[in-house]
Design a protein around this motif. Structure first.
Motif, PDB file in Angstrom:
ATOM      1  N   TYR A 184     -85.664  -9.321 -31.350  1.00  0.00           N
ATOM      2  CA  TYR A 184     -84.340  -8.635 -31.065  1.00  0.00           C
ATOM      3  C   TYR A 184     -84.190  -7.969 -29.634  1.00  0.00           C
ATOM      4  CZ  TYR A 184     -80.506  -5.633 -31.914  1.00  0.00           C
ATOM      5  OH  TYR A 184     -79.013  -5.144 -32.071  1.00  0.00           O
ATOM      6  N   ARG A 189     -81.397 -12.251 -33.894  1.00  0.00           N
ATOM      7  CA  ARG A 189     -80.783 -11.803 -35.151  1.00  0.00           C
ATOM      8  C   ARG A 189     -81.705 -11.340 -36.255  1.00  0.00           C
ATOM      9  NH1 ARG A 189     -76.781  -8.639 -33.708  1.00  0.00           N
ATOM     10  NH2 ARG A 189     -75.650  -8.078 -35.776  1.00  0.00           N
ATOM     11  N   TYR A 214     -83.203  -8.123 -36.353  1.00  0.00           N
ATOM     12  CA  TYR A 214     -82.258  -7.086 -36.646  1.00  0.00           C
ATOM     13  C   TYR A 214     -82.031  -6.832 -37.929  1.00  0.00           C
ATOM     14  CZ  TYR A 214     -77.531  -4.777 -36.452  1.00  0.00           C
ATOM     15  OH  TYR A 214     -76.417  -3.826 -36.592  1.00  0.00           O
ATOM     16  N   ASN A 215     -81.611  -8.119 -38.601  1.00  0.00           N
ATOM     17  CA  ASN A 215     -81.533  -8.115 -40.173  1.00  0.00           C
ATOM     18  C   ASN A 215     -82.729  -7.741 -40.915  1.00  0.00           C
ATOM     19  OD1 ASN A 215     -78.776  -8.878 -39.626  1.00  0.00           O
ATOM     20  ND2 ASN A 215     -79.417 -11.150 -40.152  1.00  0.00           N
TER      21      ASN A 215
END
Lengths: 293, 437
Positions: A114, A168, A171-172
Motif C-alpha cells: 500500500y 489495494r 488497504y482492503n
C-alpha cells in the motif's frame, strides 16, 4: 430505534461543520462549477480566445464511438479491480485472523504494497511483464505462451487490473482484518458448538457481520478504480493498445493535457461526475438495505 | 542528483564565474531534456552565462515534451511564462495558433537589432518552423531524422553479407526472410512508428500526408495518408509482423532496448539514437539511409525532422528580448552547433556547423553520422516533404498508433486501419479549427 444526538440551537452545529463545508467548497464545489462552465466552451490552449458552444462538447463526445466504448472499458475495469482487490484481501484477512503466532509480522508484510505509489507499482509490473525483458513473460514464453500486452488488448487489461489491485489489497486487508477482529467470539463459538464448520460459520455469521465494512470498501474501491488508477494506466499502457485500457478518467487527462482540448476535457469531467454520483446513489439506495449495522 | 551534476559542471569549468551580479537580466529557459542531453544543455547555458555579463539564462527542466508544453501553457495563463520555451515538433501548430502568446523569432531578432541571417539555417530543418513567407517563427534546437540502424553481426550470423544492399524495402524483404529462416527472433523493429512509417514515408516518396501542403497552407487541411503507397507499406509491415519478421515493441523507442541488446538485426530509429547505440551496443553496427520503395516517382526525396524548437513567449521586457536574441544567436553559432551535432547525433541547424564538423574529420572518424544530413539535404523539399503542421497532432499520432497496432496484431488490414485513422484524425483537425477560429 435510531439514536440521535441533538444540539440545542444552530450555532454550534454550524460551526462544527464549517471546516468540512469550507474544504468541500474550495476543493470540490468550486472546481466542479468551473468544469461545468468550461464544458460549454471551446477555448484555445493559451486562453486567448474562447467560443461558446452550449452543449456542443457533449454532442461531440457522444457522437464519438470510441468515447462510448470507453464507458464499457471503464465498467469492466472497475468491476475487475474491485473484485481482484477485495476478494483476495478478505481471504488473506481470514487467514491472518486465524493466526496465533507471528500475526504481526504477516500483517506488516501484507500492508507494505500500500505504501507504493500507483505509478511506481505500474512500473514494477511493467518490468515483470515487459514483452522482451520481463521475467514473468520470459517464464510464460518457456511454457509456450507468447505474452504481448503491447498488442493484445485482453492481456493489457489483465495487467493494468492486476497492477491496480495489488497495492489495494493491502488497504482492503487492513479494513477486513479490523472488521474480523471485531466479530464477537461468543457468536462464533456458539455456532461451532452447534456443529457449524468453518466455512459455514464464515458465510452465515461472519460475512453478514462485516457487511458494513464490505459495503464501505465497495464504494471506496469503485471510486478508486474510477479515479486513482490513472498512474498505473499511464505508466503501463498509456490507454492502449487501441484504446482497450482507456478508461474515462484517462481520456480526461489525455484530451486535456496531451491534446490541450480543455472544452472536451471539462465536458468529460462533468460526465464522470454524474456517473460516479449516480453510482454512489445506487449503491446507497439498493445495496445498503442489505447491510446490517 | 541534477543539482549535483550542475554543481560539478560549474566546479569543473574554470572559465566561469557562477556568482551573479544583481544588474543582470534573467532569462528563463524551460526545456525537456534529462540525462546526458540535460547535461549538455546546462553546459551550453553555463558557457553562455560565463561569456557575457548582461544576461543570465536560467535553464529549468519541466518534464517530457508534452509536460514541458503544458507547463508553458499553464504558466502563460497564470502570467508567469518563461522567456524561452522548448516545444516538440508536433506542438508547432499549437504554438503558431497562439498569436499573442508567442513572439516570432525573426521579430525578436529584428526588434533587438541582432544580426540574423535566416539563409544560414538548413532549409529542411528550418522549413518545419517557418511561416508561409519563409520567416522563422521558432529556432530549431534539436532535430533528427529517421535512419536504418543495422546490426552487422546479426546479418553475418544469419549467413548474410553484412554489406548487403538495404536501400529499398523491396530488397529488405528477402533479407528478413533469410534472417527469420536462420532463427532470428527479431529481424526488424522500429521506434516512433507514425513518425517513421507514415510521416516520413510520405515525405520521402513525395506523397501528401495531409492536404493543404501537409497543413502548412491552412487550418482546413485533411489527412491523406490512406493513399495506395502508405497502404502498401503498412500492409507489408503487417504481413511481416504476422510472420514474426517485424517485431513491434511499443509506441515510443522501446524497440531501442531490443536493438541495443543485440536481439534485432534491423532497426528504424531517429539519427539521434546514435549516442545510446554507440554507448551500449556490443556488436558491429552501421547506419544506412532510410529505405524507400522502388518505382515510386521522385523517391527518395528527403526525410523530415523530429525534435523540438525554441519559442519565445510574449509579455516580457525589451531587455529580456535582447538577451533572448543574444542567447539564440549563441546557440546558432558554428562552434556551439557543431559540438552539439557531434555530441548528440542531432542535425546541425546551420550549414556552417555541418561543414565545420566535416572539416574536423568527425564523419570519417564516425562513419554513418553524416547519413542523416545527406538524407535531409540532397534534394530540395517539396510541399509534401517540407514538414507537417497539424493541430492536435499529438493526439492524431496516438490515433495512428492505435490503428497501426490493430494492423500489427492482425486484427485489421492496412486499408481499414488507415481509413479509420484518417476519419478519426479529421475529427480532431476540425476540433482544432473550431478552437482556433
Amino acid at each position: 430505534m435510531e439514536k440521535r444526538v441533538t444540539f440545542k440551537g444552530w450555532k454550534l452545529p454550524l460551526l462544527l461543520i464549517l471546516p468540512q463545508v469550507f474544504v468541500s467548497a474550495v476543493f470540490f464545489f468550486y472546481p466542479a462549477v468551473q468544469a461545468i462552465w468550461q464544458s460549454m466552451f471551446i477555448p484555445d490552449p493559451f486562453g486567448l480566445s474562447t467560443r461558446f458552444v452550449g452543449l456542443g462538447n457533449f454532442e461531440y463526445l457522444f457522437s464519438n464511438s470510441h468515447y462510448r466504448a470507453s464507458f464499457v472499458t471503464t465498467a469492466v475495469f472497475s468491476l475487475l479491480v474491485t473484485l481482484c482487490s477485495m476478494v483476495p484481501a478478505l481471504f488473506l484477512a481470514v487467514l491472518a485472523d486465524r493466526l496465533v503466532k507471528g500475526a504481526g509480522t504477516y500483517r506488516t508484510l501484507l500492508i507494505w504494497p500500500y505504501a507504493i505509489a500507483p505509478a511506481v507499482a505500474g512500473v514494477l509490473w511493467l518490468f515483470m511483464f515487459n514483452t522482451r525483458i520481463g521475467i514473468v513473460s520470459w517464464y510464460l514464453g518457456k511454457l509456450g505462451y507468447d505474452w504481448n500486452h503491447v498488442l493484445n488488448g485482453a492481456e493489457a487489461m489483465g495487467l493494468v487490473v492486476v497492477a491496480s489491485s495489488w497495492g489495494r489489497i493491502s488497504y482492503n486487508f487492513l479494513f477486513f482484518f479490523a472488521a474480523l477482529q471485531a466479530v464477537p467470539k461468543s457468536v462464533i463459538e456458539a455456532a461451532a458448538i452447534d456443529g457449524a464448520r468453518f466455512w459455514r460459520r464464515f458465510f452465515t455469521i461472519v460475512l453478514p457481520l462485516i457487511s458494513p465494512t464490505t459495503f464501505f470498501l465497495l464504494v471506496v474501491n469503485v471510486v478508486y478504480a474510477f479515479f486513482e488508477t490513472f498512474g498505473v494506466i499511464h505508466t503501463i499502457t498509456g490507454g492502449g493498445p487501441q484504446q482497450s485500457t482507456t478508461i474515462l478518467v484517462y481520456k480526461v487527462f489525455s484530451d486535456g493535457f496531451v491534446g490541450q482540448d480543455l472544452g472536451s476535457s471539462a465536458a468529460q469531467s462533468v460526465i464522470l461526475l454524474v456517473v460516479v454520483g449516480a453510482l454512489t446513489v445506487v449503491q446507497f439506495k439498493f445495496l445498503e438495505k442489505r447491510v446490517h449495522y | 542528483m541534477k543539482k549535483f551534476a550542475i554543481g560539478a559542471m560549474i566546479a569543473g569549468t574554470t572559465m566561469l564565474s557562477p556568482l551573479v551580479a544583481s544588474a543582470q537580466t534573467e532569462i528563463q529557459f524551460w526545456h525537456a531534456f534529462t540525462g546526458r542531453l540535460g547535461e549538455l544543455v546546462d553546459a551550453q547555458v553555463v558557457a553562455f552565462n560565463g561569456g557575457q555579463s548582461d544576461y543570465k539564462v536560467v535553464a529549468s527542466h519541466k518534464g517530457n515534451y508534452s509536460e514541458t508544453l503544458n507547463a508553458g501553457i499553464a504558466a502563460f495563463r497564470a502570467g508567469e511564462q518563461p522567456d524561452i520555451l522548448m516545444v516538440f515538433e508536433v506542438g508547432t501548430a499549437t504554438m503558431m495558433g497562439a498569436k499573442g502568446a508567442v513572439k516570432p523569432v525573426f521579430q525578436v531578432m529584428a526588434d533587438a537589432g541582432a544580426s540574423f541571417d535566416q539563409d544560414a539555417y538548413i532549409g529542411a530543418v528550418k522549413g518545419y518552423y517557418t511561416d508561409t513567407d519563409g520567416q522563422m517563427l521558432s529556432l530549431p534546437f534539436n532535430s533528427s531524422t529517421p535512419v536504418l540502424w543495422v546490426n552487422r553481426d546479426a546479418l553475418t550470423a544469419a549467413g548474410i553479407d553484412a554489406d548487403v544492399d538495404l536501400s529499398t524495402w523491396d530488397k529488405i524483404g528477402p533479407v528478413l526472410d533469410q534472417l527469420k529462416a536462420a532463427g532470428s527472433t527479431c529481424p526488424l523493429t522500429t521506434a516512433w512508428q507514425s513518425w517513421i512509417h507514415l510521416e516520413n514515408l510520405s515525405a520521402y516518396h513525395n506523397v501528401p500526408f495531409a492536404t493543404k501542403d501537409n497543413g502548412f497552407a491552412g487550418l482546413d487541411a485533411e489527412l491523406a495518408f490512406n493513399s495506395p503507397l502508405q497502404v502498401k507499406h503498412v500492409q507489408t509491415m503487417g504481413d511481416w509482423a504476422k510472420d514474426g519478421k517485424f517485431i513491434y515493441a511499443g509506441r515510443r523507442n522501446e524497440g531501442g532496448a531490443n536493438f541495443r541488446a543485440g536481439e534485432c538485426a534491423l532497426f528504424t530509429e531517429s539519427s539521434a539514437g546514435y549516442a545510446g547505440i554507440k554507448a551500449e551496443a556490443k556488436f558491429a553496427f552501421d547506419v544506412r539511409p532510410l529505405p524507400y520503395w522502388e518505382g515510386v516517382e521522385g523517391a527518395p526525396l528527403n526525410t523530415i525532422i523530429g525534435g523540438a524548437s525554441l519559442w519565445v513567449m510574449e509579455g516580457k521586457d525589451e531587455a529580456n528580448y535582447k538577451g533572448v536574441a543574444e542567447f539564440l544567436n549563441y546557440l546558432s553559432s558554428t562552434p556551439v552547433q557543431a559540438q552539439w551535432h557531434q555530441d548528440t547525433g542531432y542535425l546541425p541547424i546551420t550549414a556552417a556547423a555541418g561543414d565545420a564538423t566535416r572539416e574536423a574529420g568527425f564523419y570519417e572518424a564516425n562513419p554513418g553520422t553524416d547519413i542523416a544530413v545527406i538524407q535531409m539535404t540532397t534534394n530540395t523539399p517539396t510541399a509534401n516533404s517540407k514538414g507537417i503542421r497539424l493541430g492536435n497532432f499529438d493526439q492524431i499520432r496516438t490515433i495512428i498508433d492505435e490503428e497501426l497496432e490493430g494492423v500489427w496484431s492482425g486484427g485489421k488490414d492496412a486499408q481499414t486501419a488507415l481509413d479509420s485513422a484518417v476519419t478519426r484524425g479529421n475529427e480532431l483537425l476540425r476540433r482544432f479549427e473550431a478552437a482556433s477560429r
